[in-house]
Design an enzyme around this catalytic site. Structure first.
Site, PDB file in Angstrom:
ATOM      1  CG  ASN A  11      -4.072  -4.276   3.450  1.00 22.05           C
ATOM      2  OD1 ASN A  11      -3.533  -4.201   2.357  1.00 22.05           O
ATOM      3  ND2 ASN A  11      -3.391  -4.243   4.576  1.00 22.05           N
ATOM      4  NE  ARG A  55      -2.212  -1.227   3.478  1.00 22.28           N
ATOM      5  CZ  ARG A  55      -2.511  -0.812   4.699  1.00 22.28           C
ATOM      6  NH1 ARG A  55      -3.591  -0.081   4.917  1.00 22.28           N
ATOM      7  NH2 ARG A  55      -1.755  -1.139   5.712  1.00 22.28           N
TER       8      ARG A  55
END
Length: 91
Positions: free
Chosen positions: A36, A18
Site C-alpha cells: 500500500n 494485496r
C-alpha cells in the site's frame, strides 16, 4: 525474464487487494512485492516470463479482490531484474 512495475489506483486498500494479488502471483509463479502507498494506491513489483507477466497484468486490471475496483493502472516493463525469490506482501 522481465521486470514489471505497476501502480494501481481505485478502491484497492482495505478490500483484500494485496492478498488477492499475492494469490494470483502464487498461482502464476510470479515473484516480487505488493504494498500500500500513502496516497491510497497499491504498488506492485513483479518478475517472471513476459508472457506470464501479461497474464498477471490482466488479472490485476480486473481486480483480483471481489470488493476492489481498479480505476487507473500505470505500468512499465524493464530488463532491470531484482531477482526476487518469492512474492511478498509488504506492510
Amino acid at each position: 525474464m522481465k521486470h514489471l512495475s505497476i501502480n494501481v489506483n481505485g478502491l484497492v486498500q482495505g478490500v483484500g487487494f494485496r492478498y488477492s494479488t499475492f494469490q494470483v502471483a502464487q498461482e502464476l509463479e510470479v515473484t516480487g512485492t505488493v504494498r500500500n502507498e500513502m496516497d491510497g494506491s497499491v504498488s506492485i513489483e513483479a518478475e517472471a516470463d513476459e508472457k506470464i507477466l501479461y497474464i498477471f497484468l490482466n488479472r490485476i486490471k480486473s481486480s483480483p479482490s471481489p470488493f476492489g475496483k481498479v480505476n487507473k493502472m500505470d505500468y512499465t516493463f524493464s530488463d532491470d531484474l531484482q531477482h526476487y525469490t518469492k512474492f511478498t506482501v509488504i506492510g
